[in-house]
Scaffold this active site. Structure first.
Site, mmCIF file in Angstrom:
data_model
loop_
_atom_site.group_PDB
_atom_site.id
_atom_site.type_symbol
_atom_site.label_atom_id
_atom_site.label_comp_id
_atom_site.label_asym_id
_atom_site.label_seq_id
_atom_site.Cartn_x
_atom_site.Cartn_y
_atom_site.Cartn_z
ATOM 1 N N GLY A 109 0.833 -1.200 0.000
ATOM 2 C CA GLY A 109 0.000 0.000 0.000
ATOM 3 C C GLY A 109 0.861 1.241 0.000
ATOM 4 O O GLY A 109 0.605 2.211 -0.709
ATOM 5 N N ALA A 110 1.928 1.201 0.813
ATOM 6 C CA ALA A 110 2.890 2.305 0.895
ATOM 7 C C ALA A 110 4.108 1.789 1.656
ATOM 8 O O ALA A 110 4.045 0.762 2.334
ATOM 9 C CB ALA A 110 2.282 3.508 1.605
ATOM 10 N N MET A 111 5.213 2.515 1.548
ATOM 11 C CA MET A 111 6.442 2.135 2.247
ATOM 12 C C MET A 111 7.146 3.385 2.739
ATOM 13 O O MET A 111 7.326 4.342 2.001
ATOM 14 C CB MET A 111 7.360 1.330 1.308
ATOM 15 C CG MET A 111 8.700 0.979 1.925
ATOM 16 S SD MET A 111 8.526 -0.057 3.404
ATOM 17 C CE MET A 111 10.057 0.326 4.251
ATOM 18 N N GLU A 112 7.564 3.346 4.010
ATOM 19 C CA GLU A 112 8.037 4.536 4.714
ATOM 20 C C GLU A 112 9.504 4.861 4.485
ATOM 21 O O GLU A 112 10.164 5.445 5.359
ATOM 22 C CB GLU A 112 7.787 4.371 6.214
ATOM 23 C CG GLU A 112 8.630 3.286 6.913
ATOM 24 C CD GLU A 112 7.981 1.922 6.962
ATOM 25 O OE1 GLU A 112 8.412 1.087 7.771
ATOM 26 O OE2 GLU A 112 7.043 1.680 6.185
ATOM 27 N N ASN A 113 10.074 4.533 3.324
ATOM 28 C CA ASN A 113 11.491 4.827 3.063
ATOM 29 C C ASN A 113 11.866 6.208 3.595
ATOM 30 O O ASN A 113 11.125 7.174 3.407
ATOM 31 C CB ASN A 113 11.769 4.785 1.562
ATOM 32 C CG ASN A 113 11.116 3.588 0.894
ATOM 33 O OD1 ASN A 113 11.457 2.456 1.157
ATOM 34 N ND2 ASN A 113 10.135 3.869 0.045
ATOM 35 N N HIS A 145 0.195 7.619 8.550
ATOM 36 C CA HIS A 145 0.864 6.380 8.955
ATOM 37 C C HIS A 145 2.341 6.413 8.561
ATOM 38 O O HIS A 145 3.231 6.163 9.391
ATOM 39 C CB HIS A 145 0.153 5.202 8.282
ATOM 40 C CG HIS A 145 0.699 3.848 8.622
ATOM 41 N ND1 HIS A 145 0.057 2.979 9.463
ATOM 42 C CD2 HIS A 145 1.827 3.200 8.224
ATOM 43 C CE1 HIS A 145 0.749 1.861 9.577
ATOM 44 N NE2 HIS A 145 1.835 1.975 8.822
ATOM 45 N N GLU A 146 2.604 6.741 7.292
ATOM 46 C CA GLU A 146 3.988 6.688 6.799
ATOM 47 C C GLU A 146 4.845 7.811 7.380
ATOM 48 O O GLU A 146 6.034 7.612 7.659
ATOM 49 C CB GLU A 146 3.996 6.751 5.267
ATOM 50 C CG GLU A 146 3.175 5.671 4.572
ATOM 51 C CD GLU A 146 3.518 4.257 5.011
ATOM 52 O OE1 GLU A 146 4.673 4.006 5.399
ATOM 53 O OE2 GLU A 146 2.621 3.400 4.980
ATOM 54 N N HIS A 149 6.130 7.039 10.792
ATOM 55 C CA HIS A 149 7.266 6.102 10.739
ATOM 56 C C HIS A 149 8.609 6.830 10.652
ATOM 57 O O HIS A 149 9.649 6.247 10.997
ATOM 58 C CB HIS A 149 7.150 5.199 9.513
ATOM 59 C CG HIS A 149 6.397 3.924 9.733
ATOM 60 N ND1 HIS A 149 6.619 3.099 10.811
ATOM 61 C CD2 HIS A 149 5.429 3.325 8.982
ATOM 62 C CE1 HIS A 149 5.827 2.034 10.719
ATOM 63 N NE2 HIS A 149 5.082 2.158 9.626
ATOM 64 N N GLU A 168 4.591 -1.199 13.120
ATOM 65 C CA GLU A 168 3.338 -1.085 12.375
ATOM 66 C C GLU A 168 2.139 -0.810 13.279
ATOM 67 O O GLU A 168 1.231 -0.065 12.908
ATOM 68 C CB GLU A 168 3.110 -2.348 11.535
ATOM 69 C CG GLU A 168 4.181 -2.589 10.485
ATOM 70 C CD GLU A 168 4.345 -1.414 9.524
ATOM 71 O OE1 GLU A 168 3.445 -0.555 9.453
ATOM 72 O OE2 GLU A 168 5.377 -1.358 8.839
#
Length: 728
Positions: A109-113, A145-146, A149, A168
């Site tokens: 869905g998404a990634m918090e790089n 959310h991201e 993080h 998470e």
């Protein structure tokens, strides 16, 4: 020298590729040194996308050239969410820049790089007038959310994957706080109970569930724990901890943890230590209590507790007993039964308290306690777990349930119970009955008050419980009795919400309208079906339907699905062409789901075939959505289950070895099974094809067994009750 625009971990700069004299065969570029960061957070993107930047130059958004205008909402809220978290954590954002990019094909869905957050398009793009308000909420939620993080997970990261839940679960709780800060009218915190806590109970009630903190040794085991336990349960117990510590203590402890462990890796025990120090310093804990002792019972054990409230009406005394809650009530040996530290809050009719969620009592790892200093008048009801701030279910004796039912059924009195606790009472009652802990007659009596309920949150809980019964009875001859009962409950609220969007409606009002209409149409309520078909027909007959769409953006899911369900091939083909032509990600997703609503078997089988081919524009990331959509009806469920068994090797070959999509297809393909024949077929399929599927197939089998047991135990009781109620 060649120059390109290049961005990595949030630093966007010209990339100058230069030949070096000592190595002429290669082009070289020298980067600035990054901050210390875990390798899984490093991201590189080379693209020809368009971009926009906020007024400070800190936050940038990137998307396809023809989708860049859909980033406006993301760009408007991301800087505000970033500022909120800087205040919340009391630590400045550690990088010079934060970029967010919408990727057309992205499995997650998404990634918090760190500094370069990657999103699936539907999680970042919002098109005013085309996308629904639910899409807007999703964008805000995923962004919050991201961004959270960037501190919790990136600035301080987990030492190993067994603490994945901490990353998470924490972000899944913080997303509600972040959205509430930038969109306060949405009442996000009221939605937590029905969106996260009650949602994850169903999975965590299985004996094949798993602890939040799990030892992992290989990538497959890591993938296995990216589930609702890590996210939803993690968020729920962190919310519970926020309540029992108090928010001020919780934030101060987090600040100390992050500042002390900055650019380092940590375990859950590190966080527990800092929170304990703050709790003792502030007087919230006595010297014998520690966050570790409390939270270990929630993170290292599987499942969650059921508190049974026993009343002595002569003396007024209250006793609480705890046991593990299962989807099917079962006896557990005394020495093998888990015990939790449980914060206890309660209220009574004579001393209403639906605001204070600081615990007045604790079950300190003991089976039962008598509430000291508490005496309740025999005429009072008691409700335990104020605002459902604790992660547990509550059952009462028959007399207390009757007192609650009487209060709820009084149209002038039911508002004395807070909406979140009305939602709790419905959800607990229906699930206690489903598990065999409570007579279904009492649980269904609770639902009768819904005839005058108008708040969204209780209705959301009720629709979840009633939809399960609907799915079990759909293929029986007694289904119409249940259908007529549900329509009788809906009539008042259906007439109140209406079929038209009202400008300026709150988000909860919009959600209530959508969910009530959705359930009414699914029951075949003629007015709802006729209005949906009429509005879809108006769209078809527009001069240019690809440009002009008169269907309300918030009601598209409902109207598209209902029209396709009650329509012919012409209707389906029209929707299919709109799916093929639209460039708006949220519209594609809605149409993809609606196309599975047909009740024509050959159309559904053809749709499943198309989802497993590159020729039709359905991305591999969305194949599971097709299977989920088709399996949402009784006809489609049967088709998906058979199709899945006949084509499993082809499905695996097409989607590759990643288990997340395969597991989703398996869950959707088995969720309505409730006969012994279907169970036998599932077990045979598992023996041949699913030996490597681990927990997912065990959960599918356990859910099917639970559905069968439910039918055998409750079918006659429920249908007899329904006959009596609908007749009277």
């Amino acid at each position: 020298t060649q120059s390109y625009l290049y961005h990595a971990y949030g630093l966007v700069f010209p990339l100058h590729l230069t030949r070096r004299d000592d190595d002429p065969d290669y082009l070289w570029d020298i980067y600035e040194e990054s901050v210390p960061m875990s390798t899984y957070l490093v991201a590189f993107v080379v693209c020809d996308f368009a971009n926009q930047t906020d007024s400070t130059g800190t936050v940038g958004v990137w998307a396809r050239q023809d989708a860049i205008k859909s980033t406006n909402y993301a760009l408007s809220i991301a800087p505000r969410i970033l500022n909120y978290f800087e205040r919340f954590f009391n630590i400045s954002y550690p990088l010079d820049k934060l970029d967010m990019i919408a990727l057309p094909d992205f499995s997650a869905g998404a990634m918090e790089n760190f500094g370069l957050i990657t999103y699936r398009e539907t999680a970042m793009l919002y098109e005013e007038g085309i996308s629904a308000i639910s899409n807007k909420q999703r964008v805000a939620t995923v962004i919050a959310h991201e961004i959270s993080h960037q501190w919790f997970g990136n600035l301080v990261t987990i030492k190993w994957w067994n603490d994945l839940w901490l990353n998470e679960g924490f972000a899944s709780y913080m997303e509600y706080l972040g959205v509430d800060a930038v969109e306060p009218s949405w009442m996000s915190m009221d939605l937590f109970v029905v969106g996260e806590l009650q949602n994850v109970f169903a999975l965590d009630a299985l004996s094949s569930s798993h602890p939040i903190s799990v030892e992992v040794a290989n990538p497959d085991e890591i993938n296995d724990i990216f589930d609702r336990i890590s996210y939803g349960k993690g968020a729920s117990i962190i919310r519970m901890m926020d309540h029992f510590l108090t928010s001020e203590v919780f934030r101060r402890g987090l600040n100390t943890y992050l500042k002390t462990m900055i650019f380092d890796s940590a375990t859950q025990d590190d966080l527990w230590g800092y929170l304990t120090d703050e709790a003792r310093k502030s007087g919230v804990f006595d010297g014998e209590m520690s966050v570790k002792e409390i939270m270990d019972t929630w993170t290292l054990q599987t499942g969650f507790p059921l508190i049974t409230v026993a009343r002595d009406y002569a003396s007024g005394a209250i006793e609480l007993h705890q046991q593990r809650f299962f989807i099917i009530n079962q006896t557990v040996e005394e020495d093998k039964s888990p015990i939790w530290w449980i914060p206890v809050t309660f209220t009574t009719r004579s001393q209403l308290n639906f605001q204070n969620t600081t615990p007045t009592h604790w079950l300190r790892g003991e089976k039962s306690i008598v509430l000291e200093g508490v005496k309740i008048d025999p005429s009072d009801w008691i409700i335990v777990n104020v605002q459902q701030s604790g992660y547990y279910r509550v059952n009462y004796g028959e007399e207390n349930w009757h007192k609650i039912v009487n209060e709820l059924n009084n149209p002038k009195m039911y508002h004395s119970i807070a909406p979140s606790n009305r939602a709790q009472l419905i959800d607990d009652a229906l699930n206690l009955a489903r598990g065999g802990y409570l007579d279904y007659v009492i649980a269904l009596d609770v639902t009768r008050y819904l005839r005058h309920e108008t708040d969204y949150v209780p209705w959301k809980s009720a629709l979840g419980g009633l939809t399960f019964i609907d799915s079990m009875l759909q293929k029986t001859g007694q289904y119409d009795t249940f259908r007529r009962y549900c329509i009788s409950l809906l009539e008042k609220v259906y007439n109140e919400v209406g079929f038209e969007d009202v400008p300026g409606s709150s988000m909860l009002t919009v959600y209530k309208r959508v969910d009530i209409l959705q359930f009414a149409c699914s029951l075949g309520y003629s007015d709802c079906v006729d209005m949906s078909v009429q509005k879809f027909s108006m769209w078809i007959h527009e001069a240019n339907p690809d440009v002009q769409n008169t269907v309300s953006s918030n009601l598209k899911n409902l109207i598209y699905c209902t029209a396709i369900k009650h329509g012919d091939l012409r209707i389906w083909d029209f929707a299919w062409e709109r799916f093929r032509k639209t460039r708006v990600a949220s519209e594609k997703e809605i149409l993809l789901t609606a196309l599975g609503c047909s009740r024509e078997p050959w159309i559904l089988i053809r749709y499943l075939d198309r989802s497993l081919s590159d020729a039709y524009g359905i991305r591999k990331q969305d194949v599971f959505r097709v299977f989920g959509a088709v399996s949402s009806s009784d006809i489609g469920q049967t088709i998906v289950f058979k199709y899945m068994r006949s084509n499993w090797e082809h499905i695996k070959e097409y989607l590759g070895s990643t288990m997340s999509n395969l597991n989703s297809i398996l869950k959707y393909g088995t969720r309505r099974l409730n006969t012994r024949y279907e169970l036998d077929e599932l077990k045979r399929f598992a023996d041949v094809h699913l030996k490597d599927s681990g927990r997912t197939v065990r959960q599918a089998i356990e859910k099917t067994e639970a559905n069968i047991a439910w039918m055998e135990r409750n079918f006659d009781v429920i249908t007899e009750w329904l006959e009596n109620v609908t007749t009277s």
